[in-house]
Design an enzyme around this catalytic site. Structure first.
Site, mmCIF file in Angstrom:
data_model
loop_
_atom_site.group_PDB
_atom_site.id
_atom_site.type_symbol
_atom_site.label_atom_id
_atom_site.label_comp_id
_atom_site.label_asym_id
_atom_site.label_seq_id
_atom_site.Cartn_x
_atom_site.Cartn_y
_atom_site.Cartn_z
ATOM 1 N N VAL A 1 0.818 -1.228 0.000
ATOM 2 C CA VAL A 1 0.000 0.000 0.000
ATOM 3 C C VAL A 1 0.849 1.276 0.000
ATOM 4 O O VAL A 1 0.337 2.356 -0.267
ATOM 5 C CB VAL A 1 -0.991 0.031 1.195
ATOM 6 C CG1 VAL A 1 -2.013 -1.089 1.071
ATOM 7 C CG2 VAL A 1 -0.268 -0.002 2.544
ATOM 8 N N ASN B 1 -7.278 -1.691 4.977
ATOM 9 C CA ASN B 1 -7.039 -2.372 6.251
ATOM 10 C C ASN B 1 -5.568 -2.483 6.610
ATOM 11 O O ASN B 1 -5.216 -2.497 7.792
ATOM 12 C CB ASN B 1 -7.669 -3.768 6.181
ATOM 13 C CG ASN B 1 -7.123 -4.700 7.243
ATOM 14 O OD1 ASN B 1 -7.480 -4.599 8.422
ATOM 15 N ND2 ASN B 1 -6.210 -5.588 6.848
ATOM 16 N N SER C 1 -8.314 2.734 14.603
ATOM 17 C CA SER C 1 -8.085 2.016 15.859
ATOM 18 C C SER C 1 -8.643 2.840 17.008
ATOM 19 O O SER C 1 -8.746 4.076 16.915
ATOM 20 C CB SER C 1 -6.585 1.811 16.075
ATOM 21 O OG SER C 1 -6.327 1.294 17.367
ATOM 22 N N TYR D 1 1.921 4.971 16.521
ATOM 23 C CA TYR D 1 0.712 4.271 16.060
ATOM 24 C C TYR D 1 -0.518 5.156 16.256
ATOM 25 O O TYR D 1 -1.344 5.314 15.353
ATOM 26 C CB TYR D 1 0.585 2.961 16.839
ATOM 27 C CG TYR D 1 -0.536 2.060 16.383
ATOM 28 C CD1 TYR D 1 -0.439 1.351 15.188
ATOM 29 C CD2 TYR D 1 -1.688 1.899 17.149
ATOM 30 C CE1 TYR D 1 -1.464 0.516 14.773
ATOM 31 C CE2 TYR D 1 -2.708 1.065 16.746
ATOM 32 C CZ TYR D 1 -2.600 0.371 15.561
ATOM 33 O OH TYR D 1 -3.606 -0.458 15.142
ATOM 34 N N LYS E 1 -3.310 6.600 13.546
ATOM 35 C CA LYS E 1 -4.705 6.157 13.566
ATOM 36 C C LYS E 1 -5.653 7.335 13.814
ATOM 37 O O LYS E 1 -6.767 7.373 13.293
ATOM 38 C CB LYS E 1 -4.895 5.048 14.602
ATOM 39 C CG LYS E 1 -4.158 3.756 14.219
ATOM 40 C CD LYS E 1 -4.626 3.204 12.886
ATOM 41 C CE LYS E 1 -4.015 1.856 12.547
ATOM 42 N NZ LYS E 1 -4.521 1.293 11.299
ATOM 43 N N ILE F 1 -7.582 -6.622 19.276
ATOM 44 C CA ILE F 1 -8.124 -7.754 18.509
ATOM 45 C C ILE F 1 -7.068 -8.857 18.434
ATOM 46 O O ILE F 1 -5.877 -8.578 18.250
ATOM 47 C CB ILE F 1 -8.512 -7.309 17.079
ATOM 48 C CG1 ILE F 1 -9.452 -6.088 17.107
ATOM 49 C CG2 ILE F 1 -9.146 -8.466 16.298
ATOM 50 C CD1 ILE F 1 -10.780 -6.298 17.797
HETATM 51 P P1 NAI Z 1 -1.903 -8.366 11.106
HETATM 52 O O1 NAI Z 1 -0.478 -8.045 11.354
HETATM 53 O O2 NAI Z 1 -2.482 -9.641 11.576
HETATM 54 O O3 NAI Z 1 -2.220 -8.218 9.548
HETATM 55 C C1 NAI Z 1 -1.819 -7.085 8.831
HETATM 56 C C2 NAI Z 1 -1.691 -7.425 7.367
HETATM 57 O O4 NAI Z 1 -1.272 -6.248 6.682
HETATM 58 C C3 NAI Z 1 -0.632 -8.503 7.096
HETATM 59 O O5 NAI Z 1 -1.136 -9.481 6.231
HETATM 60 C C4 NAI Z 1 0.512 -7.727 6.457
HETATM 61 O O6 NAI Z 1 1.270 -8.488 5.523
HETATM 62 C C5 NAI Z 1 -0.243 -6.602 5.775
HETATM 63 N N1 NAI Z 1 0.614 -5.447 5.509
HETATM 64 C C6 NAI Z 1 1.519 -4.873 6.324
HETATM 65 N N2 NAI Z 1 2.146 -3.880 5.675
HETATM 66 C C7 NAI Z 1 1.616 -3.831 4.429
HETATM 67 C C8 NAI Z 1 1.842 -3.026 3.299
HETATM 68 N N3 NAI Z 1 2.776 -2.073 3.298
HETATM 69 N N4 NAI Z 1 1.092 -3.235 2.196
HETATM 70 C C9 NAI Z 1 0.153 -4.213 2.160
HETATM 71 N N5 NAI Z 1 -0.087 -5.024 3.194
HETATM 72 C C10 NAI Z 1 0.628 -4.831 4.323
HETATM 73 O O7 NAI Z 1 -2.701 -7.112 11.716
HETATM 74 P P2 NAI Z 1 -4.227 -6.910 12.096
HETATM 75 O O8 NAI Z 1 -4.336 -6.900 13.559
HETATM 76 O O9 NAI Z 1 -5.108 -7.768 11.297
HETATM 77 O O10 NAI Z 1 -4.390 -5.383 11.633
HETATM 78 C C11 NAI Z 1 -5.170 -4.981 10.538
HETATM 79 C C12 NAI Z 1 -5.521 -3.526 10.738
HETATM 80 O O11 NAI Z 1 -6.267 -3.384 11.937
HETATM 81 C C13 NAI Z 1 -4.307 -2.618 10.875
HETATM 82 O O12 NAI Z 1 -4.558 -1.396 10.209
HETATM 83 C C14 NAI Z 1 -4.224 -2.408 12.375
HETATM 84 O O13 NAI Z 1 -3.583 -1.201 12.709
HETATM 85 C C15 NAI Z 1 -5.700 -2.371 12.738
HETATM 86 N N6 NAI Z 1 -6.015 -2.626 14.122
HETATM 87 C C16 NAI Z 1 -5.608 -3.794 14.735
HETATM 88 C C17 NAI Z 1 -5.906 -3.993 16.071
HETATM 89 C C18 NAI Z 1 -5.471 -5.215 16.814
HETATM 90 O O14 NAI Z 1 -5.544 -5.200 18.055
HETATM 91 N N7 NAI Z 1 -5.071 -6.263 16.163
HETATM 92 C C19 NAI Z 1 -6.661 -2.982 16.846
HETATM 93 C C20 NAI Z 1 -7.037 -1.837 16.093
HETATM 94 C C21 NAI Z 1 -6.720 -1.683 14.782
#
Ligand code: NAI
Length: 253
Positions: A63, A88, A141, A154, A158, A187
């Site tokens: 992205v 996302n 977030s 972070y 957000k 999460i």
């Molecule tokens: P995760 O680490 O499980 O998955 C994130 C995904 O994004 C991975 O598949 C990764 O390869 C991909 N990614 C990372 N950098 C990238 C890039 N430059 N281009 C394309 N893809 C990329 O994380 P999760 O928890 O599923 O997070 C998803 C979203 O939710 C994020 O924006 C995170 O900040 C947000 N979020 C997560 C929370 C949590 O507690 N897990 C809470 C609040 C928000």
């Protein structure tokens, strides 16, 4: 399940190789586009979708690559149509106070979490405005709404996503295009787990965290995916510029 609210429409989901993105792809993208910088994980998500039927595809997409994002969105729109974009993809960082956060961490987190969302909106908006339909859901977030110690970089990104989403909603509204954000609390994903791994006693840290939530547990990726599906669907046809909090009551306790 995947098509319940989204049948016959195309959603493009970023960061869909894992966690919330994968759950969202399963929920939305049965006929859509799974993207991620992680090719292997992306193919795994695609295989999960194919098991459930549908006609989705995987495209490798970082992205932070503005040109690549634009190309991807344009191709998808031309080949399948573009009804929804879910920005996302996001990253966290090691816990660090403002003065302990190094410049390269700050730059990287801004590049992915802010510019990544910007790049997606920048690519999709001309198409959605021209077709006078479409919906964008940005994954922000809870950290973008409340102060969270040692999550400085972070939370900076957000908070920006929450307000940027409002601006997009105001600009795009007259064209029949909606934009909303989700603001999840903790999460259970790899990103979430990394937060505990750095602690002296990860199990204790986790139990302490769970105890702070009125629902006494952390959230699941599927619960965020359900909220994203709602915002992307016609059921939310009069909802725009909103930041939907999914935090098990954390912020109101
Ligand atoms: P995760 O680490 O499980 O998955 C994130 C995904 O994004 C991975 O598949 C990764 O390869 C991909 N990614 C990372 N950098 C990238 C890039 N430059 N281009 C394309 N893809 C990329 O994380 P999760 O928890 O599923 O997070 C998803 C979203 O939710 C994020 O924006 C995170 O900040 C947000 N979020 C997560 C929370 C949590 O507690 N897990 C809470 C609040 C928000």
């Amino acid at each position: 399940m995947a098509g319940r609210r989204f049948e016959g429409r195309t959603a493009l989901v970023t960061g869909a190789a894992a966690g919330i993105g994968r759950a969202t792809a399963k929920r939305l993208a049965s006929d859509g586009v799974v993207t991620d910088v992680d090719g292997e994980g992306g193919e795994e998500t695609l295989a999960l979708l194919e098991n459930e039927g549908g006609n989705s595809e995987f495209r490798e997409l970082d992205v932070t690559d503005a040109g690549g994002f634009e190309e991807c969105v344009e191709e998808v729109a031309a080949e399948r149509g573009l009804d929804a974009l879910v920005n996302n993809a996001g990253i966290g960082h090691e816990t660090a106070a403002v003065e302990e956060t190094d410049r390269s961490t700050l730059d990287r987190v801004i590049d992915v979490n802010c510019k990544g969302v910007w790049n997606g909106c920048r690519a999709a908006l001309p198409i959605m405005k021209a077709q006078e339909s479409g919906v964008i859901v940005n994954v922000a977030s809870l950290a973008g709404l409340i102060g969270l110690p040692k999550q400085a970089a972070y939370s900076l990104t957000k908070g920006a996503v929450v307000n940027f989403t409002r601006t997009v909603a105001v600009e795009a509204g007259p064209y029949g295009v909606r934009a909303n954000a989700v603001c999840p609390g903790f999460i259970e994903t790899a990103l979430g787990e990394a937060f505990f791994e750095g602690r002296d006693d990860p199990e204790k840290a986790r139990a302490r965290m769970e105890a702070q939530y009125p629902l006494k547990r952390l959230g699941r990726p599927e619960e965020v995916a359900d909220a994203i599906a709602y915002l992307a669907s016609d059921e939310a046809s009069y909802v725009t510029g909103h930041g939907l909090v999914l935090d098990g009551g954390y912020s109101i306790a």
